[in-house]
Design an enzyme around this catalytic site. Structure first.
Site, PDB file in Angstrom:
ATOM      1  N   THR A   1     -14.993 -76.680 -27.826  1.00 24.13           N
ATOM      2  CA  THR A   1     -16.493 -76.119 -28.278  1.00 24.13           C
ATOM      3  C   THR A   1     -16.431 -76.617 -29.565  1.00 24.13           C
ATOM      4  OG1 THR A   1     -14.517 -74.143 -29.517  1.00 24.13           O
ATOM      5  CG2 THR A   1     -15.259 -73.044 -28.029  1.00 24.13           C
ATOM      6  N   THR A   2     -15.528 -77.712 -29.839  1.00 23.41           N
ATOM      7  CA  THR A   2     -16.079 -78.215 -31.607  1.00 23.41           C
ATOM      8  C   THR A   2     -16.475 -79.323 -30.687  1.00 23.41           C
ATOM      9  OG1 THR A   2     -13.513 -77.745 -32.397  1.00 23.41           O
ATOM     10  CG2 THR A   2     -14.489 -79.524 -33.000  1.00 23.41           C
TER      11      THR A   2
ATOM     12  N   ASP B   1      -9.882 -73.173 -33.695  1.00 22.88           N
ATOM     13  CA  ASP B   1     -10.254 -73.420 -31.615  1.00 22.88           C
ATOM     14  C   ASP B   1     -12.000 -73.060 -32.997  1.00 22.88           C
ATOM     15  OD1 ASP B   1     -11.124 -72.558 -29.774  1.00 22.88           O
ATOM     16  OD2 ASP B   1     -11.549 -70.166 -30.786  1.00 22.88           O
TER      17      ASP B   1
ATOM     18  N   ASP C   1      -7.765 -71.287 -23.375  1.00 26.07           N
ATOM     19  CA  ASP C   1      -8.343 -72.154 -23.122  1.00 26.07           C
ATOM     20  C   ASP C   1      -8.477 -72.925 -22.439  1.00 26.07           C
ATOM     21  OD1 ASP C   1     -10.238 -71.577 -25.747  1.00 26.07           O
ATOM     22  OD2 ASP C   1      -9.264 -73.431 -26.687  1.00 26.07           O
TER      23      ASP C   1
END
Length: 542
Positions: free
Chosen positions: A99-100, A66, A389
């Site tokens: 997010t990545t 994550d 998520d």
């Protein structure tokens, strides 16, 4: 330290030991910091992304892929890199996933900007071009989105978010739990994810996870003599402590004979008994108190068959309020029968090594709980992150009712549209828009690389396929380009919208910096000694 003036007499305007980078040197160092941060999380992207093991100074271990968790756990020092961490945190707060993606897009935008700066294009021109491209990208994103919020689409969105994470083996049953939870707490088209409480418990497999149609509180009864189970519960929520409050000022009480002492003690006992009597008079048989409950009060509550819990977290009080219809009271004098909440069953249960209180069979609860199981602590933690998520993306889909295909399809479609848009722009901004378009291709390129595929072949195939349909993305399992919508790989529009917007804005801010002044000894300044003349130089980040 900086100095002005001529001759032999320098004029100091910064404290001794201040580091300063100017112009191209400052830009180069900041860009390199951003690129390095993006490279750190890049290998975690996609269904075949790998995990990172993070070990802190105390030896605690976190194993995750994550993006935001990795960046939060890393001890990042460089100020420009910290700005990209904020991109990930914002993405997490707004959507819960992607997010990545946001960080690697920002890193690639910085990389492309470096090439433009090397061509003597002014940073302001690059920043303006990026802003134009980001605005156009949002328009293009609306064109390739489609409306959907049916259960089937929500299931696909949830499973897409959990693919490639620790929960993938049980993603379908977990997706069922997530969709049911989000739909239960939805109110007027909006979803407050705080009303979904997650209890993570080690032991058993992930398949043993379940949803509770009510609230689970990670506390036991205050006294083992209290009933272990209450049917047809009438629930009181009290903020006020059920104990005699200490005096806020220093005071001395002089007692001249034992009778006065006895009267003093009896008076305190009577005050506590009166508090309990008010709770009993309201008709409550279950009490949740945000503050403490005195031992004597526990005795009276037990004698009257009331199930009581003390020091309940404020967030749990809010969820119980939402689930049962109870009203939180701050003064016991105000506690009336109409303030009580209702639940079919309140009981205590031990699962593995956790003792929990379950509030079930609520009429129309707008707060629910998920109990997630995992064979070990680290497995359970990663499953929780994946489920969080999934909750975020399902909530976004319910609120916006807009989704896009996954597998890098939106990035390729937007990139194609931006390249066509760039040809309509005059001036050097055209080069920045074209660079922005190329930067977006980092997402499908990374998906291919992480799956062990040839990234160049994958990009060529995707570009060709997008002449016919903008749903075409990369299936990393089959190693081919397919219609991602038919394959069931869909994501909320908000994930892409937020990722592109925040990455572009952070990049623009970094590009506008041409002077870095860092004071040593504050703990905030990176070590920049010698960085000015080092091509590709990079201050330590960790």
């Amino acid at each position: 330290m900086a100095q002005l003036g001529g001759g032999n007499q320098p004029i100091l305007i910064f404290p001794e030991g201040t580091d300063r980078l100017l112009g191209r040197d400052a830009q180069r160092v900041n860009i390199t910091a951003g690129k390095l941060l993006a490279e750190t999380v890049r290998t975690t992207l996609g269904p075949k992304g790998m995990d990172k093991m993070l070990v802190d100074s105390l030896g605690d271990i976190v194993v995750t892929n994550d993006g935001v968790t990795i960046l939060k756990e890393m001890d990042i020092e460089h100020p420009a890199a910290k700005m990209l961490v904020e991109v990930a945190k914002t993405q997490e707060d707004e959507v819960g996933d992607g997010t990545t993606t946001a960080v690697i897009i920002a890193g690639e935008l910085l990389k492309k900007a470096e090439g433009l700066l090397d061509q003597d294009i002014h940073p302001t021109v690059v920043a303006n071009g990026y802003r134009q491209a980001a605005e156009k990208a949002q328009e293009l994103l609306n064109l390739i989105s489609f409306d959907a919020d049916d259960r089937d689409t929500l299931m696909k969105v949830a499973m897409t978010a959990m693919t490639g994470k620790g929960s993938e083996a049980a993603r379908e049953p977990l997706a069922e739990l997530v969709v049911d939870a989000v739909r239960q707490v939805e109110e007027d088209g909006e979803v407050d994810t705080d009303n979904i409480n997650i209890q993570r418990i080690s032991g058993e497999s992930v398949n043993e996870s379940m949803i509770v149609n009510g609230v689970v509180v990670d506390k036991s009864r205050t006294d083992p003599g209290m009933p272990k189970q209450i049917e047809d519960a009438k629930i009181a929520l009290v903020k006020y402590p059920i104990e005699v409050k200490d005096l806020e000022t220093d005071a001395k009480i002089s007692l001249t004979d034992p009778a006065q002492m006895q009267a003093f003690i009896e008076n305190e006992e009577q005050m506590i008994k009166d508090m309990v009597d008010k709770i009993i008079a309201s008709g409550a048989n279950v009490l949740f108190c945000q503050k403490g409950i005195d031992d004597l009060a526990q005795h009276y509550l037990t004698r009257n068959g009331i199930y009581a819990i003390r020091r309940v977290k404020k967030s749990d009080m809010n969820r119980i309020e939402k689930a049962t219809g109870a009203k939180v009271v701050t003064n016991l004098d105000d506690l009336k029968p109409e303030d009580l909440g209702e639940a079919g069953l309140v009981y205590e249960k031990k699962i593995f090594d956790e003792v929990l209180t379950f509030i079930e069979d609520c009429r129309d609860p707008k707060a629910v709980s998920l109990i997630l199981r995992g064979s070990t602590k680290h497995v359970a933690e990663e499953i929780e992150r994946a489920v969080e998520d999934a909750i975020g993306v399902v909530a976004s889909t319910v609120e916006d009712k807009k989704v896009v295909a996954g597998g890098g399809a939106p990035e390729i479609a937007i990139s194609k549209g931006l390249k066509e848009y760039a040809d309509t722009i005059s001036g050097r901004e055209q080069l920045a828009v074209a660079a922005f378009a190329e930067a977006l291709e980092i997402v499908p390129k990374t998906l291919a690389e992480n799956a062990g595929l040839d990234s160049i072949d994958a990009l060529v195939d995707l570009r060709a396929a997008h002449e016919k349909s903008f749903y075409i993305g990369l299936d990393v399992f089959a190693g081919d380009v397919v219609d991602m919508y038919q394959a069931g790989v869909v994501e909320p529009q908000r994930v892409k919208k937020q990722a592109i917007q925040s990455a572009a804005e952070a990049t623009e801010m970094i590009l506008r910096i041409d002077d870095v002044i860092a004071t040593k000894g504050t703990g905030a300044a990176p070590d920049m000694e010698g960085m000015g003349g080092m091509p590709g130089g990079m201050p330590p980040m960790m």
